[in-house]
Enzyme design. Structure first.
Site, PDB file in Angstrom:
ATOM      1  CB  SER A 153      10.351  27.898 -30.170  1.00  0.00           C
ATOM      2  OG  SER A 153       9.330  28.357 -29.302  1.00  0.00           O
ATOM      3  CE1 TYR A 194      13.536  32.306 -28.512  1.00  0.00           C
ATOM      4  CE2 TYR A 194      11.204  31.807 -28.819  1.00  0.00           C
ATOM      5  CZ  TYR A 194      12.466  31.437 -28.388  1.00  0.00           C
ATOM      6  OH  TYR A 194      12.653  30.188 -27.857  1.00  0.00           O
TER       7      TYR A 194
END
Length: 266
Positions: A141, A155
């Site tokens: 990401s 995350y």
């Protein structure tokens, strides 16, 4: 119809979003597929769609279970299938500040995002190396390239791990012809924010920041085939990444601190 002897692409988290689009992209390129996720009905529907193009196998697995990677690899072996391409795509987010969630929620997250990825890769490397054109595509990401934010504490850290993991694997296996890429998309239209319960919040972000899942999938497959180790889809995110690299850590953390409330529920 392509021959399964040419090897399969194993795609985790293939039931929706970027994973499903990567499956469609590989099917367009004539690569046989092994699709895995928790939702078998979704997998079956996708398999029915793609079997006109390529052979497709589905294996239900919940990678939050510690035994799942070994069981998945055993199931693949029992079916006599050989994996040439590994796509580590399964993932999600845990919302809120670190102590606002029970440890079990974080442990399951780490199992899916780090432990399962690492174990699947370790177990499948012999198969991937057996092909002259083995591939690993790790769906990371843009968050792994940006400063950590307030909320979803693990995350960005997990995605940063995927990026560094990909870089090391690429170096270790270059002499085997095995290509490794970390795909680092920004905000992408998918079910991700429905699962985390942040859809309403995210809907206020400018539409220009959102990427289409099929475009992200194509960028990732093109990148790993082109031997690019880290790829950031979308010119806006490329620009943001380029600018951020010239800022001090203090400035980058300050920007994230001031904007976290727009993208994370603390």
């Amino acid at each position: 119809m392509p021959s399964p002897a040419d090897g399969y692409a194993l795609i985790t988290g293939a039931s929706s979003g970027i994973g499903a689009e990567i499956a469609r992209e590989y099917a367009r390129r004539g690569v046989p597929l092994i699709l895995t996720a928790r939702r078998e009905d979704r997998l079956q529907a996708l398999a029915d769609e793609l079997r006109a193009q390529v052979p497709v196998e589905i294996i239900r697995a919940d990678l939050a279970e510690p035994d799942a990677p070994a069981q998945l690899c055993n199931a693949i072996s029992e079916r006599g299938l050989a994996v040439r391409i590994l796509v580590n795509n399964a993932g999600y987010g845990v919302i809120g500040r670190y102590t606002s969630q029970p440890w079990d929620a974080h442990a399951a997250f780490l199992q899916v995002m780090i432990h399962a990825v690492s174990e699947l890769t370790w177990r499948l490397l012999p198969s991937l190396r057996a092909f002259p054109n083995g591939r690993i595509l790790n769906v990371a990401s843009f968050a792994g390239l940006a400063p950590g934010s307030n909320g979803q504490t693990l995350y960005a850290a997990a995605k940063a791990y995927l990026i560094k993991f990909s870089e090391s694997l690429a170096q270790e296996n270059a002499d085997r012809g095995l290509k490794v890429c970390a795909l680092c998309p920004g905000f992408t239209y998918s079910e991700f924010h429905d699962v985390t319960g942040t859809r309403e919040m995210m809907s206020h972000l400018p539409r220009s920041l959102w990427l289409q899942a099929d475009h992200v999938a194509r960028a990732g497959v093109d990148a790993v085939e082109g031997n690019r180790v880290v790829v950031v889809p979308g010119w806006r995110y490329k620009l943001l990444h380029g600018v951020a690299r010239h800022l001090s850590d203090h400035a980058r953390l300050g920007l994230m601190r001031r904007n976290s409330s727009k993208i994370r529920r603390a």
